[in-house]
Design an enzyme around this catalytic site. Sequence first.
Site, short mmCIF file in Angstrom:
data_model
loop_
_atom_site.label_atom_id
_atom_site.label_comp_id
_atom_site.label_asym_id
_atom_site.label_seq_id
_atom_site.Cartn_x
_atom_site.Cartn_y
_atom_site.Cartn_z
N LYS A 198 0.80 -1.24 0.00
CA LYS A 198 0.00 0.00 0.00
C LYS A 198 0.83 1.28 0.00
O LYS A 198 0.45 2.25 -0.65
CB LYS A 198 -0.94 0.02 1.21
CG LYS A 198 -2.05 -1.00 1.14
CD LYS A 198 -2.97 -0.83 2.34
CE LYS A 198 -3.96 -1.96 2.40
NZ LYS A 198 -4.95 -1.78 3.46
N ASP B 54 -9.79 2.67 2.63
CA ASP B 54 -9.79 2.01 3.94
C ASP B 54 -10.44 2.89 5.00
O ASP B 54 -11.20 2.42 5.84
CB ASP B 54 -8.35 1.71 4.39
CG ASP B 54 -7.75 0.52 3.66
OD1 ASP B 54 -8.51 -0.38 3.26
OD2 ASP B 54 -6.52 0.50 3.48
#
Length: 272
Positions: free
Chosen positions: A71, A106
């Site tokens: 990420k 997220d």
Amino acid sequence: MKISGKTALYGVVGYPISHSLSPVFQNRVFEHLGLNAVYVPFEVKPEDLKTALEGLKALGIKGVNVTIPHKEKVLELVDYADEHAKNIGAVNTVKFGERTEGYNTDWVGFLKSLKEILPELKGKKVLVLGAGGSARAVLYALKQEGAQVFLWNRTKEKAKLLSQSFGVDVVESPEEVVPEADLIVNTTSVGLTEDYMLFDYSLIREGQVVFELLYNRQTLLKEWAEKRGAIYSDGLKMLVYQGLESFRLWTGCEPSPKVALQALSEHLKLTL
Ligand code: ATR
């Protein structure tokens, strides 16, 4: 599902990846909406990440989710990153087109699922456990909502670094905040393979909210939260909501969480 010359391809990039539940619900949602698309796992080693992203783009893949351990690195590799991804320091959603775009969903997934059990966060006292990758999205989301955040991590230097980025207070021990916290969020991996008490779980109060990012695990924290009369949530809905937000960014469609959750519950029953 019928694959044709027009089938669009999506996926999730991680290492390892075989445990990922994203293909389970994303494919069900494509099917439910009658979209001619499939979503597959891509196992990509860290040293191959740049080449893989170029390859995905060259192959005309429409979009991918990005998971551990990629990420942070993907943020450096995209042509454009939205404000949230930049602030969090991580990308979990890539959209391919003329340019390669990076987003972070997220924090949206965390907030949406949390607000189902705790709608108002402004001024609430929150204890966050852990200062890894997923803690970043959690801290960002909580600060956006005006919560008063206290951060604890086993490795103190990591907590200090994150506290500077997100403007939260570091505590030496969770017990300093647990008694008066409205919400406790566990972002650590404790409970995944090994499980033990990160603090004295008997201090958990009735009505307190305990949110854990892990899912599909009978953790000690869950057991104690339920025993003490707290409101407990695991991270399964967060997983679904972050994925559906990615889906929305790729397709413009707003899929139903019910369909996604149904797919997961069927799958998890089968594999338990
Ligand atoms: P993720 O992306 O899922 O957050 P990560 O970046 O590897 O994963 O972070 C893992 C988090 O779990 C860290 O906060 C880690 O604490 P350290 O920074 O001290 O390593 C925490 N963690 C992992 N194992 C732990 C343990 N046995 N006790 C306490 N914290 C633990």
